[in-house]
Each structure stands twice: as C-alpha cells, then as structure tokens.
Enzyme design. Structure first.
Site, short mmCIF file in Angstrom:
data_model
loop_
_atom_site.label_atom_id
_atom_site.label_comp_id
_atom_site.label_asym_id
_atom_site.label_seq_id
_atom_site.Cartn_x
_atom_site.Cartn_y
_atom_site.Cartn_z
CG ASP A 7 -1.94 0.97 1.45
OD1 ASP A 7 -2.30 1.53 0.38
OD2 ASP A 7 -1.98 1.56 2.74
CG ASP A 9 -1.36 7.84 0.96
OD1 ASP A 9 -0.20 8.34 0.87
OD2 ASP A 9 -2.51 7.55 0.41
CG ASP A 166 -1.75 1.91 6.83
OD1 ASP A 166 -1.96 1.79 5.56
OD2 ASP A 166 -1.82 2.62 7.18
#
Length: 215
Positions: A7, A9, A166
């Site tokens: 991922d 960000d 996250d």
C-alpha cells in the site's frame, strides 16, 4: 514468494503531513481552525472519506460529500508532493528486495493523478514492477481487482505475492486475491483499529521486519 506489493499511504511512504495540510487548508476555507497532525494521522490511510469524516463530520451518504471531496482533492493537488518521505528502513528494504532478485510494486486506492507523480517524487517510479491506483479498476480495495492487476503487471501469480498494508481493507483485498497479507502496524492505525483481528498472516513493526518473510 517472488513479489512484495505495498500500500502507498501509511505503508510505503509517510504522506500524512501533506494529506493533513490539504485538509487544514479546506477547513480554513470553511472558517474552521486547523486540526493537529496527531488527530489527522490515524485517518490518513482512509483517503478523502476518512479525512472529510474527521475534518467535517461527513461521509459519502451526505449530500455535500461529493462537492467537498472535489474541493479537497483540488487542494491536495497543490500540496501532495511537498513533503513525502519513505518510512524509516523502507529504502533499505527495497534495496534488499532487489538484491534478492525479487520484485516489488505498489497498489493503492489513491487516484492515479496523485500516485504517479508521488512515486516519481520519491524516485521509485522506474524501480517498481507494478504501480496500480484505485481508479485503474472499476472496484478498488477491499475488492481484489487492483491487486490482481498488479500481479499481472509484475508477471507473477497472486499466490507468489505478499501484500503489505495498514488498513483492514488491505487485508481483505489481499486475501481475496489469494495473496499472503501482512499488516504494517507502524502505519496510520487508529485507536479503534484491531489489526490482530483482521486475519492477516502477520504484523510488522518496522519495514525491515518484512525481511523475515522473504526467501
């Protein structure tokens, strides 16, 4: 295991300062005071939906959401490449992945208009085996479509990939794509997040912890 997909960000790069800067510019337009970075940061991985939620208390079900989202994205367009940095240890991790003759890529829900310039700003656009944005497929994460596209671009089977993110949607998408999933708990997790309940194969506290999962 042949490929690591990240991922963007909150996993590959720390982009929260610029995401928050755009939100506070928008709040100022609407006569509201700035929010502290530590209030915005846990919502940074949830894109404009999460940021408008914390900034204005609105969601996609609100009539004003679409217009507010466009206003936010316009402001983010002005600042999104000001201060992006890789998380500590990420540069070393990417170099080690490459030294082991493995491949890596990025799968994000971020629109392509931001993803590609950001990857270029970080100096990673020519090193990644795949870069897939949220609008490259009809259904972004938590659907598996963008992850499947990334594995196709990288020329590997989904079962040969690890996906690191996250947010819970990262785990859901990775599992649906048939990939191994890891949670980056150094990312933008909020107080209400319970990554141990998301069903990932593991959690990492720093980027370099990922090396334990690589051949």
């Amino acid at each position: 295991m042949k490929t690591v997909l990240f991922d963007l960000d909150g996993t590959l790069a720390d982009t929260a300062p610029d995401l928050g800067r755009a939100l506070n510019l928008q709040r100022a337009r609407h006569g509201l005071p700035s929010l502290p970075d530590d209030v915005i940061r846990p919502h940074a991985s949830h894109g404009s939906r999460g940021l408008l939620g914390i900034g204005f208390g609105i969601g996609p079900e609100d009539a004003s959401f679409a217009a507010m989202r466009e206003e936010y994205l316009g402001l983010y367009d002005e600042v999104f490449c000001q201060h992006p940095i890789l998380f500590d240890g990420m540069a070393e991790l990417l170099s080690e992945i490459e030294a082991r003759h493995l491949r890596w890529g990025v799968v994000t829900n971020k629109p392509r208009r931001f993803t590609l310039p950001l990857m270029e700003k970080l100096g990673l656009n020519k090193r990644a085996a795949s870069i897939v944005s949220g609008d490259d497929c009809e259904h972004p994460k938590p659907y598996p479509d963008t992850l499947l596209l990334a594995s196709k671009q990288a020329g590997v089977a989904p079962s040969s990939c690890i996906y690191v993110g996250d947010a819970e949607r990262d785990v859901i998408a990775g599992k649906a794509a048939g990939m191994r999933t890891l949670v980056a708990i150094y990312g933008y997790l909020g107080d209400g997040d319970k990554p141990e309940e998301w069903g990932a194969q593991g959690m990492i506290s720093t980027p370099l912890d990922l090396l334990r999962n690589l051949p």
